[in-house]
Scaffold this motif. Sequence first.
Motif, PDB file in Angstrom:
ATOM      1  N   GLY A  93       0.866  -1.155  -0.125  1.00 43.09           N
ATOM      2  CA  GLY A  93      -0.139  -0.036   0.033  1.00 43.09           C
ATOM      3  C   GLY A  93       0.916   1.284   0.100  1.00 43.09           C
ATOM      4  O   GLY A  93       1.952   1.131  -0.209  1.00 43.09           O
ATOM      5  N   CYS A  94       0.153   2.401   0.449  1.00 48.85           N
ATOM      6  CA  CYS A  94       0.877   3.517   0.392  1.00 48.85           C
ATOM      7  C   CYS A  94       0.511   4.423   1.448  1.00 48.85           C
ATOM      8  O   CYS A  94      -0.632   4.194   1.957  1.00 48.85           O
ATOM      9  N   PHE A  95       1.071   5.303   1.879  1.00 49.54           N
ATOM     10  CA  PHE A  95       0.923   6.369   2.663  1.00 49.54           C
ATOM     11  C   PHE A  95       1.412   7.548   2.667  1.00 49.54           C
ATOM     12  O   PHE A  95       2.441   7.627   2.015  1.00 49.54           O
ATOM     13  N   ASN A  96       1.152   8.719   3.248  1.00 48.32           N
ATOM     14  CA  ASN A  96       1.915   9.902   3.255  1.00 48.32           C
ATOM     15  C   ASN A  96       2.611  10.037   4.624  1.00 48.32           C
ATOM     16  O   ASN A  96       2.189   9.794   5.464  1.00 48.32           O
ATOM     17  N   GLY A  97       3.885  10.516   4.240  1.00 48.49           N
ATOM     18  CA  GLY A  97       4.614  10.703   5.287  1.00 48.49           C
ATOM     19  C   GLY A  97       6.144  11.110   4.812  1.00 48.49           C
ATOM     20  O   GLY A  97       6.568  11.628   3.533  1.00 48.49           O
ATOM     21  N   ASP A  98       6.919  11.636   5.702  1.00 52.19           N
ATOM     22  CA  ASP A  98       8.255  11.938   5.687  1.00 52.19           C
ATOM     23  C   ASP A  98       9.135  10.970   4.536  1.00 52.19           C
ATOM     24  O   ASP A  98       8.880   9.806   4.815  1.00 52.19           O
ATOM     25  N   SER A  99       9.776  11.687   3.498  1.00 56.49           N
ATOM     26  CA  SER A  99      10.528  10.688   2.562  1.00 56.49           C
ATOM     27  C   SER A  99      11.856   9.999   3.528  1.00 56.49           C
ATOM     28  O   SER A  99      12.036   9.071   3.015  1.00 56.49           O
ATOM     29  N   ASP A 100      12.182  10.540   4.621  1.00 56.36           N
ATOM     30  CA  ASP A 100      13.188  10.012   5.483  1.00 56.36           C
ATOM     31  C   ASP A 100      12.812   9.174   6.733  1.00 56.36           C
ATOM     32  O   ASP A 100      13.566   9.027   7.657  1.00 56.36           O
ATOM     33  N   LEU A 101      11.543   8.587   6.655  1.00 62.99           N
ATOM     34  CA  LEU A 101      11.069   8.066   7.577  1.00 62.99           C
ATOM     35  C   LEU A 101      11.697   6.810   8.195  1.00 62.99           C
ATOM     36  O   LEU A 101      11.737   6.372   9.402  1.00 62.99           O
ATOM     37  N   SER A 102      12.434   6.131   7.354  1.00 64.12           N
ATOM     38  CA  SER A 102      13.150   4.782   7.634  1.00 64.12           C
ATOM     39  C   SER A 102      14.325   5.238   8.203  1.00 64.12           C
ATOM     40  O   SER A 102      14.644   4.432   9.045  1.00 64.12           O
ATOM     41  N   VAL A 103      14.692   6.498   8.268  1.00 58.87           N
ATOM     42  CA  VAL A 103      15.899   6.979   9.080  1.00 58.87           C
ATOM     43  C   VAL A 103      15.467   7.242  10.218  1.00 58.87           C
ATOM     44  O   VAL A 103      16.054   7.012  11.524  1.00 58.87           O
ATOM     45  N   ASN A 104      14.277   8.150  10.382  1.00 59.47           N
ATOM     46  CA  ASN A 104      14.087   8.787  11.795  1.00 59.47           C
ATOM     47  C   ASN A 104      12.852   8.370  12.271  1.00 59.47           C
ATOM     48  O   ASN A 104      12.137   8.960  13.001  1.00 59.47           O
ATOM     49  N   TYR A 105      12.398   7.080  12.121  1.00 56.22           N
ATOM     50  CA  TYR A 105      11.080   6.629  12.510  1.00 56.22           C
ATOM     51  C   TYR A 105      11.142   6.539  13.985  1.00 56.22           C
ATOM     52  O   TYR A 105      10.045   6.694  14.712  1.00 56.22           O
ATOM     53  N   LYS A 106      12.059   6.229  14.715  1.00 58.06           N
ATOM     54  CA  LYS A 106      12.183   6.311  16.366  1.00 58.06           C
ATOM     55  C   LYS A 106      11.777   7.492  16.701  1.00 58.06           C
ATOM     56  O   LYS A 106      11.153   7.549  17.835  1.00 58.06           O
ATOM     57  N   THR A 107      12.485   8.482  16.204  1.00 59.15           N
ATOM     58  CA  THR A 107      12.117   9.977  16.840  1.00 59.15           C
ATOM     59  C   THR A 107      10.684  10.209  16.575  1.00 59.15           C
ATOM     60  O   THR A 107      10.024  10.916  17.461  1.00 59.15           O
ATOM     61  N   LYS A 108      10.047  10.137  15.308  1.00 60.62           N
ATOM     62  CA  LYS A 108       8.713  10.312  15.197  1.00 60.62           C
ATOM     63  C   LYS A 108       7.809   9.480  16.085  1.00 60.62           C
ATOM     64  O   LYS A 108       6.948  10.011  16.572  1.00 60.62           O
ATOM     65  N   ILE A 109       7.923   8.284  16.187  1.00 59.86           N
ATOM     66  CA  ILE A 109       7.361   7.501  17.251  1.00 59.86           C
ATOM     67  C   ILE A 109       7.386   7.894  18.809  1.00 59.86           C
ATOM     68  O   ILE A 109       6.328   8.308  19.410  1.00 59.86           O
ATOM     69  N   ALA A 110       8.436   8.407  19.017  1.00 67.23           N
ATOM     70  CA  ALA A 110       8.685   8.841  20.208  1.00 67.23           C
ATOM     71  C   ALA A 110       8.006  10.408  20.399  1.00 67.23           C
ATOM     72  O   ALA A 110       7.305  10.431  21.506  1.00 67.23           O
ATOM     73  N   ASP A 111       8.047  11.068  19.581  1.00 59.96           N
ATOM     74  CA  ASP A 111       7.465  12.407  19.616  1.00 59.96           C
ATOM     75  C   ASP A 111       5.886  12.223  19.565  1.00 59.96           C
ATOM     76  O   ASP A 111       4.930  12.715  20.224  1.00 59.96           O
ATOM     77  N   TYR A 112       5.374  11.243  18.837  1.00 56.85           N
ATOM     78  CA  TYR A 112       3.940  11.035  18.966  1.00 56.85           C
ATOM     79  C   TYR A 112       3.403  10.413  20.150  1.00 56.85           C
ATOM     80  O   TYR A 112       2.410  10.793  20.625  1.00 56.85           O
ATOM     81  N   LEU A 113       4.012   9.338  20.594  1.00 55.85           N
ATOM     82  CA  LEU A 113       3.679   8.947  22.040  1.00 55.85           C
ATOM     83  C   LEU A 113       3.790  10.048  23.064  1.00 55.85           C
ATOM     84  O   LEU A 113       2.833  10.118  23.999  1.00 55.85           O
ATOM     85  N   LYS A 114       4.810  10.828  22.943  1.00 56.88           N
ATOM     86  CA  LYS A 114       4.800  11.946  24.041  1.00 56.88           C
ATOM     87  C   LYS A 114       3.752  12.990  23.880  1.00 56.88           C
ATOM     88  O   LYS A 114       3.063  13.372  24.920  1.00 56.88           O
ATOM     89  N   ALA A 115       3.378  13.199  22.664  1.00 58.38           N
ATOM     90  CA  ALA A 115       2.188  14.133  22.368  1.00 58.38           C
ATOM     91  C   ALA A 115       1.010  13.540  22.924  1.00 58.38           C
ATOM     92  O   ALA A 115       0.105  14.054  23.453  1.00 58.38           O
ATOM     93  N   LYS A 116       0.739  12.268  22.591  1.00 57.55           N
ATOM     94  CA  LYS A 116      -0.317  11.485  23.088  1.00 57.55           C
ATOM     95  C   LYS A 116      -0.478  11.347  24.510  1.00 57.55           C
ATOM     96  O   LYS A 116      -1.459  11.629  25.108  1.00 57.55           O
ATOM     97  N   GLN A 117       0.699  11.154  25.404  1.00 61.27           N
ATOM     98  CA  GLN A 117       0.689  11.294  26.689  1.00 61.27           C
ATOM     99  C   GLN A 117       0.258  12.576  27.350  1.00 61.27           C
ATOM    100  O   GLN A 117      -0.431  12.679  28.327  1.00 61.27           O
ATOM    101  N   GLU A 118       1.000  13.563  26.711  1.00 61.30           N
ATOM    102  CA  GLU A 118       0.455  14.960  27.224  1.00 61.30           C
ATOM    103  C   GLU A 118      -0.858  15.241  26.984  1.00 61.30           C
ATOM    104  O   GLU A 118      -1.532  16.000  27.780  1.00 61.30           O
ATOM    105  N   ASP A 119      -1.601  14.627  25.915  1.00 63.76           N
ATOM    106  CA  ASP A 119      -3.157  14.950  25.605  1.00 63.76           C
ATOM    107  C   ASP A 119      -3.828  14.195  26.822  1.00 63.76           C
ATOM    108  O   ASP A 119      -4.913  14.605  27.056  1.00 63.76           O
ATOM    109  N   ASN A 120      -3.405  13.392  27.111  1.00 70.31           N
ATOM    110  CA  ASN A 120      -4.156  12.358  28.399  1.00 70.31           C
ATOM    111  C   ASN A 120      -4.030  13.108  29.306  1.00 70.31           C
ATOM    112  O   ASN A 120      -4.813  12.590  30.533  1.00 70.31           O
ATOM    113  N   ARG A 121      -3.155  13.642  29.851  1.00 68.47           N
ATOM    114  CA  ARG A 121      -2.947  14.569  31.070  1.00 68.47           C
ATOM    115  C   ARG A 121      -3.916  15.471  31.314  1.00 68.47           C
ATOM    116  O   ARG A 121      -4.250  15.976  32.406  1.00 68.47           O
ATOM    117  N   LEU A 122      -4.330  16.178  30.309  1.00 72.98           N
ATOM    118  CA  LEU A 122      -5.088  17.358  30.243  1.00 72.98           C
ATOM    119  C   LEU A 122      -6.513  17.030  30.734  1.00 72.98           C
ATOM    120  O   LEU A 122      -7.453  16.127  30.756  1.00 72.98           O
TER     121      LEU A 122
END
Length: 91
Positions: free
Chosen positions: A62-91
Amino acid sequence: MQNKNWDAPLDDDSVQKLAYIQEQTNQDFSAAIKQAIEQYYNQINTTNKPPLQIFQELGLVGCFNGDSDLSVNYKTKIADYLKAKQEDNRL
């Protein structure tokens, strides 16, 4: 292989399903059986299919929209996503 006439006893459930297929497709008994055999054969016979076709049929391509360098920085993207999700749950 020679073409031979043969009997294939079917249980009541299979007979009902075959009757439904015939009704929906306007096929006679022989055509409905041939189509079912062909479909099943194509489903299990992967020897003549290229890998891409097999993966597409399984829904693994399949396909998806995302950064062209996702294979390089996917760990950072996942960490940022989880951090934002955790912050949203605190509110």
